[in-house]
Design a protein around this motif. Structure first.
Motif, PDB file in Angstrom:
ATOM      1  N   GLU A  28      81.150   9.666 -16.160  1.00 33.15           N
ATOM      2  CA  GLU A  28      80.335  10.728 -16.328  1.00 33.15           C
ATOM      3  C   GLU A  28      81.059  12.065 -16.620  1.00 33.15           C
ATOM      4  N   THR A  29      80.617  12.771 -17.593  1.00 29.51           N
ATOM      5  CA  THR A  29      81.244  14.273 -18.117  1.00 29.51           C
ATOM      6  C   THR A  29      80.494  15.073 -17.168  1.00 29.51           C
ATOM      7  N   ASN A  30      79.452  15.134 -16.572  1.00 31.49           N
ATOM      8  CA  ASN A  30      78.513  15.935 -15.882  1.00 31.49           C
ATOM      9  C   ASN A  30      78.557  17.224 -16.762  1.00 31.49           C
ATOM     10  N   GLY A  31      77.905  17.112 -17.965  1.00 28.84           N
ATOM     11  CA  GLY A  31      77.700  18.322 -18.698  1.00 28.84           C
ATOM     12  C   GLY A  31      78.443  18.530 -20.020  1.00 28.84           C
ATOM     13  N   SER A  32      78.307  19.433 -20.783  1.00 28.55           N
ATOM     14  CA  SER A  32      78.972  19.500 -21.979  1.00 28.55           C
ATOM     15  C   SER A  32      80.383  20.231 -21.940  1.00 28.55           C
ATOM     16  N   ALA A  33      80.609  20.928 -20.704  1.00 30.23           N
ATOM     17  CA  ALA A  33      81.822  21.479 -20.549  1.00 30.23           C
ATOM     18  C   ALA A  33      82.861  20.416 -20.189  1.00 30.23           C
ATOM     19  N   VAL A  34      83.511  19.538 -20.842  1.00 31.22           N
ATOM     20  CA  VAL A  34      84.062  18.497 -20.388  1.00 31.22           C
ATOM     21  C   VAL A  34      85.477  19.017 -19.515  1.00 31.22           C
ATOM     22  N   SER A  35      85.495  18.564 -18.304  1.00 32.39           N
ATOM     23  CA  SER A  35      86.724  19.058 -17.834  1.00 32.39           C
ATOM     24  C   SER A  35      88.085  18.226 -18.288  1.00 32.39           C
ATOM     25  N   GLN A  36      89.405  18.999 -18.085  1.00 27.61           N
ATOM     26  CA  GLN A  36      90.382  18.100 -18.481  1.00 27.61           C
ATOM     27  C   GLN A  36      90.574  16.992 -17.584  1.00 27.61           C
ATOM     28  N   SER A  37      90.081  16.964 -15.992  1.00 28.40           N
ATOM     29  CA  SER A  37      90.315  15.764 -15.545  1.00 28.40           C
ATOM     30  C   SER A  37      89.452  14.665 -16.236  1.00 28.40           C
ATOM     31  N   VAL A  38      88.446  15.241 -16.584  1.00 32.14           N
ATOM     32  CA  VAL A  38      87.286  13.919 -17.039  1.00 32.14           C
ATOM     33  C   VAL A  38      88.176  13.564 -18.415  1.00 32.14           C
ATOM     34  N   ILE A  39      88.658  14.128 -19.088  1.00 35.49           N
ATOM     35  CA  ILE A  39      89.371  13.842 -20.323  1.00 35.49           C
ATOM     36  C   ILE A  39      90.656  12.992 -20.252  1.00 35.49           C
ATOM     37  N   ASP A  40      91.208  13.128 -18.965  1.00 31.43           N
ATOM     38  CA  ASP A  40      92.303  12.636 -18.486  1.00 31.43           C
ATOM     39  C   ASP A  40      91.802  11.062 -17.940  1.00 31.43           C
ATOM     40  N   GLN A  41      90.745  10.986 -17.308  1.00 31.02           N
ATOM     41  CA  GLN A  41      90.171   9.693 -17.218  1.00 31.02           C
ATOM     42  C   GLN A  41      89.929   8.750 -18.188  1.00 31.02           C
ATOM     43  N   ILE A  42      89.344   9.491 -19.165  1.00 36.64           N
ATOM     44  CA  ILE A  42      88.696   9.136 -20.388  1.00 36.64           C
ATOM     45  C   ILE A  42      90.324   8.329 -21.297  1.00 36.64           C
TER      46      ILE A  42
END
Length: 186
Positions: A28-42
């Motif tokens: 889950e991105t949890n909104g349109s401001a995608v965090s660096q930690s989410v990018i790293d997970q992806i």
């Protein structure tokens, strides 16, 4: 239906809808401001299992899709039409409102987007097909996005979207003929 890839969605309600339709894991991105930690997970998910980006058919969803594509260009993308992403009461739009069948269909049609791709479809072709600059062009673009499973885009971005999904001239012409035939039958 089991999905090998990890599906990137916007929030927990989208995850619930995905799990109603298929057996899959989500990020889950949890909104349109995608965090660096989410990018790293992806990035990790893409390297290990593959990723399908499946966001809402609206501006924030497109922003998330663009952010991910810039940093992880080899993800697959799945799209829902606005019509299939609306609840019965018509308020809101999103993956969480789609039927399990619509979700399964969109995931089956998921495909790669390429930033480096080129296309032999010109702006003149788009104009002649009634996709830009005229009455009914928005509706034709929406229908084209459904037929080609590339989602809706505005007139300025249509050419780029066709290139990114490597839509051939023949496939484009077939889709335009289908749209024209549907319009004649209305």
């Amino acid at each position: 239906m089991k999905i090998q890839e990890i599906i990137v969605v916007e929030g927990k309600d989208d995850t619930v809808a995905i799990k109603r339709a298929v057996s899959a894991d989500t990020i889950e991105t949890n909104g349109s401001a995608v965090s660096q930690s989410v990018i790293d997970q992806i990035k990790l998910a893409q390297a290990t299992r593959g990723v399908i980006v499946f966001t809402d058919p609206d501006f924030p969803g497109e922003k998330i899709r663009h952010t991910i594509t810039q940093q992880i260009p080899d993800c697959k993308h799945a799209f829902l039409s606005k019509e299939k992403a609306r609840p019965k009461n018509g308020k809101g739009i999103g993956v969480e409102h789609a039927s399990p069948e619509s979700i399964r269909e969109a995931l089956k049609e998921a495909h790669l987007m390429s930033e480096q791709a080129s296309s032999d479809i010109s702006q003149q072709d788009l104009l002649e097909a009634g996709l830009i600059g005229g009455s009914g062009s928005k509706e034709r673009r929406e229908r084209l996005g459904q037929i080609l499973s590339i989602g809706y885009t505005n007139g300025k971005q249509l050419s780029k979207r066709l290139q990114m999904f490597q839509i051939s001239r023949d496939v484009f012409i077939d889709a335009i003929m289908q749209i024209k035939q549907e319009e004649e039958n209305e």
